[in-house]
Design an enzyme around this catalytic site. Structure first.
Site, mmCIF file in Angstrom:
data_model
loop_
_atom_site.group_PDB
_atom_site.id
_atom_site.type_symbol
_atom_site.label_atom_id
_atom_site.label_comp_id
_atom_site.label_asym_id
_atom_site.label_seq_id
_atom_site.Cartn_x
_atom_site.Cartn_y
_atom_site.Cartn_z
ATOM 1 N N ASN A 30 34.110 -29.695 -5.922
ATOM 2 C CA ASN A 30 35.421 -29.296 -5.432
ATOM 3 C C ASN A 30 35.275 -28.068 -4.522
ATOM 4 O OD1 ASN A 30 38.080 -28.488 -5.063
ATOM 5 N ND2 ASN A 30 38.328 -27.733 -7.151
ATOM 6 N N CYS A 57 39.994 -27.145 -10.688
ATOM 7 C CA CYS A 57 38.907 -27.768 -11.431
ATOM 8 C C CYS A 57 38.570 -26.981 -12.702
ATOM 9 C CB CYS A 57 37.675 -27.931 -10.548
ATOM 10 S SG CYS A 57 37.097 -26.405 -9.777
ATOM 11 N N HIS A 58 38.991 -25.729 -12.771
ATOM 12 C CA HIS A 58 38.742 -24.926 -13.971
ATOM 13 C C HIS A 58 39.520 -25.458 -15.175
ATOM 14 C CE1 HIS A 58 42.301 -23.048 -12.083
ATOM 15 N NE2 HIS A 58 42.672 -22.756 -13.316
ATOM 16 N N GLU A 63 46.022 -18.199 -17.220
ATOM 17 C CA GLU A 63 47.107 -19.180 -17.148
ATOM 18 C C GLU A 63 47.820 -19.326 -18.483
ATOM 19 O OE1 GLU A 63 45.785 -22.830 -15.344
ATOM 20 O OE2 GLU A 63 45.288 -21.812 -13.460
ATOM 21 N N TYR A 111 36.918 -34.214 -19.153
ATOM 22 C CA TYR A 111 36.373 -35.064 -18.090
ATOM 23 C C TYR A 111 36.675 -36.528 -18.395
ATOM 24 C CZ TYR A 111 33.882 -30.993 -16.343
ATOM 25 O OH TYR A 111 33.578 -29.753 -15.828
#
Length: 160
Positions: free
Chosen positions: A114, A122-123, A149, A91
């Protein structure tokens, strides 16, 4: 008029809300929603891209989106889209990218609001201590998405 349908993903049911020709909101749901009239081409595009993402074949969404939010929230969400597939930032790092480390709480708040999780990733935002913090869909989903991912991220031929 809002148009909706439910997408069955590996991490649960996802309700997709659209307005005219763009995706306006995505959220995790317990039950399928009643499908409303949606442009077949748009629904096909959304389903195809989500299928490819969950199969590890899509690394960047290219969908028409229309999220509702403040100018600052939209600025944060735009920056989220620059975080590469398989990568994460804190962040604080996101606040610095936006020009001021004092924005860290505002960035966290915008991230939490979001309306397009997964599509606007946002993850991929984590705590400065590398811990998983906050995800509207639950931390288990955030962990799943990040691991997914990492498993499928494309590797470059560049030397480190």
């Amino acid at each position: 008029m809002s148009q909706s349908f439910t997408y069955p993903s590996p991490i649960g049911l996802i309700q997709i809300d659209c307005n005219s020709q763009a995706v306006s909101r995505i959220h995790f749901v317990e039950h399928e929603c009643e499908k409303t009239d949606i442009e077949p081409e748009l629904e096909d595009l959304i389903v195809r891209q989500l299928d490819d993402y969950f199969r590890g074949r899509l690394f960047h969404f290219n969908l028409p989106i229309s999220p509702e939010g403040t100018d600052f929230q939209k600025k944060v969400w735009k920056e989220l889209k620059t975080i590469s597939y398989g990568q994460s930032v804190s962040y604080l790092e996101l606040a610095l990218r936006l020009g001021d480390k004092k924005l860290v709480r505002a960035v966290g708040s915008a991230n939490a609001k979001n309306p397009l999780p997964i599509i606007v990733p946002c993850h991929r935002v984590i705590g400065s201590n590398k811990k998983l913090v906050g995800y509207a869909g639950g931390l288990w989903r955030k962990k799943w998405l990040l691991r997914h991912e990492l498993e499928f991220r494309p590797y470059s031929n560049e030397l480190f």
